[in-house]
Design a protein around this motif. Sequence first.
Motif, mmCIF file in Angstrom:
data_model
loop_
_atom_site.group_PDB
_atom_site.id
_atom_site.type_symbol
_atom_site.label_atom_id
_atom_site.label_comp_id
_atom_site.label_asym_id
_atom_site.label_seq_id
_atom_site.Cartn_x
_atom_site.Cartn_y
_atom_site.Cartn_z
ATOM 1 N N SER A 48 35.107 16.845 28.982
ATOM 2 C CA SER A 48 34.565 16.210 27.778
ATOM 3 C C SER A 48 33.825 17.209 26.902
ATOM 4 C CB SER A 48 33.618 15.075 28.170
ATOM 5 O OG SER A 48 32.456 15.595 28.795
ATOM 6 N N GLN A 49 33.622 16.821 25.659
ATOM 7 C CA GLN A 49 32.920 17.687 24.710
ATOM 8 C C GLN A 49 31.484 17.939 25.148
ATOM 9 O OE1 GLN A 49 31.471 17.537 20.043
ATOM 10 N NE2 GLN A 49 33.377 16.506 20.578
ATOM 11 N N SER A 50 30.806 16.916 25.657
ATOM 12 C CA SER A 50 29.415 17.089 26.080
ATOM 13 C C SER A 50 29.309 18.048 27.256
ATOM 14 C CB SER A 50 28.800 15.737 26.439
ATOM 15 O OG SER A 50 29.559 15.083 27.426
ATOM 16 N N THR A 51 30.255 17.981 28.188
ATOM 17 C CA THR A 51 30.233 18.902 29.325
ATOM 18 C C THR A 51 30.483 20.330 28.867
ATOM 19 O OG1 THR A 51 30.999 17.164 30.831
ATOM 20 C CG2 THR A 51 31.270 19.441 31.558
ATOM 21 N N ARG A 52 31.446 20.507 27.976
ATOM 22 C CA ARG A 52 31.736 21.851 27.466
ATOM 23 C C ARG A 52 30.553 22.398 26.676
ATOM 24 N NH1 ARG A 52 36.041 21.696 23.797
ATOM 25 N NH2 ARG A 52 36.068 19.426 23.757
ATOM 26 N N ALA A 53 29.853 21.526 25.954
ATOM 27 C CA ALA A 53 28.664 21.964 25.231
ATOM 28 C C ALA A 53 27.596 22.453 26.208
ATOM 29 C CB ALA A 53 28.121 20.823 24.378
ATOM 30 N N GLY A 54 27.419 21.704 27.287
ATOM 31 C CA GLY A 54 26.439 22.122 28.284
ATOM 32 C C GLY A 54 26.798 23.443 28.926
ATOM 33 N N GLU A 55 28.092 23.680 29.155
ATOM 34 C CA GLU A 55 28.519 24.951 29.751
ATOM 35 C C GLU A 55 28.228 26.127 28.820
ATOM 36 O OE1 GLU A 55 32.587 24.136 30.492
ATOM 37 O OE2 GLU A 55 32.231 23.066 32.391
ATOM 38 N N VAL A 56 28.471 25.943 27.526
ATOM 39 C CA VAL A 56 28.197 27.015 26.565
ATOM 40 C C VAL A 56 26.705 27.285 26.488
ATOM 41 C CG1 VAL A 56 28.336 27.691 24.141
ATOM 42 C CG2 VAL A 56 30.276 26.540 25.221
ATOM 43 N N ILE A 57 25.908 26.218 26.476
ATOM 44 C CA ILE A 57 24.455 26.383 26.414
ATOM 45 C C ILE A 57 23.946 27.084 27.672
ATOM 46 C CG2 ILE A 57 22.258 25.138 26.376
ATOM 47 C CD1 ILE A 57 23.635 23.050 24.584
ATOM 48 N N ASP A 58 24.499 26.741 28.820
ATOM 49 C CA ASP A 58 24.110 27.421 30.059
ATOM 50 C C ASP A 58 24.446 28.912 29.994
ATOM 51 O OD1 ASP A 58 23.127 25.129 31.177
ATOM 52 O OD2 ASP A 58 24.843 24.757 32.478
ATOM 53 N N LYS A 59 25.618 29.200 29.462
ATOM 54 C CA LYS A 59 26.102 30.572 29.452
ATOM 55 C C LYS A 59 25.377 31.444 28.438
ATOM 56 C CE LYS A 59 30.385 33.239 28.766
ATOM 57 N NZ LYS A 59 31.847 33.135 28.469
ATOM 58 N N LEU A 422 20.037 15.519 21.115
ATOM 59 C CA LEU A 422 21.431 15.944 21.062
ATOM 60 C C LEU A 422 21.466 17.448 20.870
ATOM 61 C CD1 LEU A 422 23.066 13.223 18.756
ATOM 62 C CD2 LEU A 422 23.167 13.389 21.244
ATOM 63 N N HIS A 423 22.325 18.107 21.619
ATOM 64 C CA HIS A 423 22.422 19.564 21.553
ATOM 65 C C HIS A 423 23.768 19.946 20.953
ATOM 66 C CE1 HIS A 423 18.821 19.636 23.985
ATOM 67 N NE2 HIS A 423 19.417 18.904 24.903
ATOM 68 N N ILE A 424 23.717 20.551 19.783
ATOM 69 C CA ILE A 424 24.935 20.996 19.115
ATOM 70 C C ILE A 424 25.050 22.504 19.309
ATOM 71 C CG2 ILE A 424 26.179 21.116 16.926
ATOM 72 C CD1 ILE A 424 24.472 18.805 15.937
ATOM 73 N N VAL A 425 26.200 22.952 19.727
ATOM 74 C CA VAL A 425 26.408 24.382 19.923
ATOM 75 C C VAL A 425 27.673 24.794 19.174
ATOM 76 C CG1 VAL A 425 27.671 24.048 22.088
ATOM 77 C CG2 VAL A 425 26.579 26.233 21.631
ATOM 78 N N ILE A 426 27.557 25.915 18.479
ATOM 79 C CA ILE A 426 28.673 26.481 17.715
ATOM 80 C C ILE A 426 28.936 27.876 18.246
ATOM 81 C CG2 ILE A 426 29.509 27.154 15.429
ATOM 82 C CD1 ILE A 426 27.542 25.124 14.229
ATOM 83 N N GLU A 427 30.139 28.105 18.741
ATOM 84 C CA GLU A 427 30.468 29.390 19.352
ATOM 85 C C GLU A 427 30.951 30.397 18.305
ATOM 86 O OE1 GLU A 427 32.038 29.446 23.571
ATOM 87 O OE2 GLU A 427 32.871 27.556 22.848
ATOM 88 N N GLN A 428 30.264 30.477 17.225
ATOM 89 C CA GLN A 428 30.546 31.464 16.185
ATOM 90 C C GLN A 428 29.246 31.826 15.484
ATOM 91 O OE1 GLN A 428 32.775 28.279 15.495
ATOM 92 N NE2 GLN A 428 34.658 29.250 14.774
ATOM 93 N N ARG A 429 29.281 32.931 14.802
ATOM 94 C CA ARG A 429 28.124 33.288 13.989
ATOM 95 C C ARG A 429 28.129 32.418 12.729
ATOM 96 N NH1 ARG A 429 26.565 36.421 9.757
ATOM 97 N NH2 ARG A 429 24.556 37.502 9.977
ATOM 98 N N VAL A 430 26.971 31.880 12.398
ATOM 99 C CA VAL A 430 26.847 31.028 11.223
ATOM 100 C C VAL A 430 25.780 31.618 10.308
ATOM 101 C CG1 VAL A 430 26.410 28.691 10.367
ATOM 102 C CG2 VAL A 430 27.454 29.021 12.617
ATOM 103 N N SER A 431 26.130 31.811 9.051
ATOM 104 C CA SER A 431 25.172 32.358 8.082
ATOM 105 C C SER A 431 24.035 31.374 7.853
ATOM 106 C CB SER A 431 25.868 32.663 6.754
ATOM 107 O OG SER A 431 26.900 33.609 6.946
ATOM 108 N N LEU A 513 30.293 21.647 19.231
ATOM 109 C CA LEU A 513 30.349 20.801 20.421
ATOM 110 C C LEU A 513 29.011 20.081 20.528
ATOM 111 C CD1 LEU A 513 31.925 23.332 22.959
ATOM 112 C CD2 LEU A 513 33.102 21.468 21.762
ATOM 113 N N VAL A 514 29.057 18.760 20.730
ATOM 114 C CA VAL A 514 27.834 17.955 20.775
ATOM 115 C C VAL A 514 27.598 17.489 22.206
ATOM 116 C CG1 VAL A 514 26.638 15.916 19.895
ATOM 117 C CG2 VAL A 514 28.216 17.189 18.411
ATOM 118 N N GLY A 515 26.439 17.842 22.757
ATOM 119 C CA GLY A 515 26.076 17.435 24.105
ATOM 120 C C GLY A 515 24.752 16.706 24.117
#
Length: 743
Positions: A48-59, A422-431, A513-515
């Motif tokens: 799920s999107q929430s699980t993937r968001a948590g994995e990125v935040i952990d990493k 809610l934790h939103i994570v974006i795996e890119q650089r954002v200006s 990704l929204v977790g």
Amino acid sequence: MFERIAELAIRRSRPVLVVAVVVVALMGAVGAGAFGKLLGGGFADPASQSTRAGEVIDKKFGGETNLVLLVRAADGRVDTPAAEKSGRALVADLKNEKTLANVVSYWETDSPDLRSRDGREAMVLAHVKGDETQQQKNATELLDTYTGTYQDTLTVKAGGGAAVGSDMSTQVVDDLILAEAIAIPLTLLLLLFVFGSVVAALLPLAIAIIAILGSFAQLSVLGSLTDVSNSATNLTTALGLGLGIDYALLMISRFREQLATGASVDDAVRRTVNTAGRTVAFSAATVAAALAALLVFPQYFLRSFGYAGVGVVAIAAIGTLFVMPALFVVLGHRVNSGKLPWARTARPDARTSVWGRLARTVMRRPALTALPVLAVMLLAASPLLGITFGTPDERVLPEGAESRQVATALEKNFNGSDAAALHIVIEQRVSKAPLETYAGELSQLKGVARVETSAGTFADGQPAEAGPGDAALGRPDAQRISVVSSLAPRSDEAQTLVEDVRALTPPDGTHPLVGGVDAELVDSKESISSRLPIAVALVGVTTFFLLFLFTGSIVQPLRALVLNVISLGATLGVMTWIFQDGNLSSLLGFTAQPMEVSMTVLMFCIAFGLSMDYEVFVTSRIKELHDLGEDNESAVADGLGHTGGIVTAAACLLAVSFFAFGTAQLSFMQMFGLGSGLAILIDAVAVRGVLVPAAMRLLGRTAWYAPGFLRKFHARFGLSESGPAEPATPLPSEDRPRTSSGV
């Protein structure tokens, strides 16, 4: 096959029992390590999107906040010099813990959102490292060290996901111990009452022990290969105890019945294995098919129950088929030893038994007797019209649990909790500019209190604070955004906010990704609902096919499926009325909340499987008599006369195993136990006692209909309880041995 099993028991009974003892000892040794391999949690979809968001935040960000320490000043406010000094010392100690990351406190940030409105409490936020099980273990150790009084100036309580998981994991074991301490003595007393013989009453417990130890060994092996929930232990004990007794009860009753006709011990064993043994094997197949449907779900909480359920059913059936006949050979007529004062001295005729008379009464006026029962069951099912679903949170714990008390305090005394954000994570650089625009739009959504980013904090579309923002939320290759709301966690409004956040247009070229806890709930409901039709279809198709093989009719499987759906609807409706609507909450000691989605699915599969268990018990005897030439009505009445007492006794014994979990402190375990037990009793009494004979009478000869090509298929591949052996010729009543049968 069944003939060979019977001959093995007759010719090699003692070696079979010796091998069984050795195998049971080995299973016990292997199963002893099960608890150390089982995991907590397992309610989230790993894709799920929430699980993937948590994995990125952990990493990339050190993990989401899953531990909240609620710190209260012993005397005065948390801003006093003494409280601040102790608070900073506490934070320093926490930062030295290797199992913690991202420790943030009020005393470091001076954020008003981390201080209660009255100024007497403050929050320390942290992330406990590891997977769910490691988090629970680490959290337990941290709680033992830091909760309570700190430096005589602060009082510390722990909450958050890791603390809730720790409390739930501990409570599961406590609930299991209490439930079994209640179920096993009550079961033994009921067995003594049912059989009227000490020896006969102890035999089912032998099979139950085999089933339970075997299932624990299975869980230990599976725990080494894949993720298995520790909650599966509850199912293995309840189902192992119940099914082991059910199957043994059927075998013992048939064996004693054959002895009562004057058959020799060897012939009685042959007939028992070829009749009741076939029923046990077929019944186990139907129950296993229902539980195997749990394997279609990605959550390992549900998959674990599928593994455990199929395993315990198979082990109970194998133990019954091989060990029980060998015990019969060794014991012979001594199976009736230890007769108790209330034991009957002769088996009542099936035609005059309570269940036989009830069946004949129902079939004389099928519509008149069935309609009131159907009306009551439909009324019981009516609360399903308002059912809502949720996932386990701190409210499943008793009110005295510390992690629940912390959650209540955060909701009442603080302006939005970062732990429920809610934790939103974006795996890119954002200006900076597009990040600020996106954060401003997020802060305007209904229910949002503030939005925290590396570019600043926003509220109502505007920057709420001057300054550069939280640098910890930004990385060269990723951005994290925290959306803190004023909404109650897991409420309908909070779930709507998740959808609104996901629907908002993100910065160009990004894929957020929204977790967070509310996102996990939304994803879990979507994951289960999307796979539920597949699970239901698998259960329906496999059950239909197996019942067709057993009966040779296409009408019988349809009749069984319809009646089971009605029975399950009534059960789930009553559980909704109790656990969602809050009726009986003061008596049972739980907090009303939406139905736990995973446990509801689990209860459906288990209750359906056990209903089919009793369906096979009853239908097998009816089919046997029908094949011997009895007309439809006589076959139904005599079949229920033979099996009604067995089914009722088996249902009561199995229901005790589940009802014992009504003493649990975890509300979803209460629901599981009470719901499963109620489903068993409704099915055994209302369905088998009234609706089955009524339906069979209304269907008449159509009940056994199948198209010609399917009749040919069944003639070649079908199954039957009757087996090759003919029933033994009864002795005259005056020469019939006295038995202590109670079923």
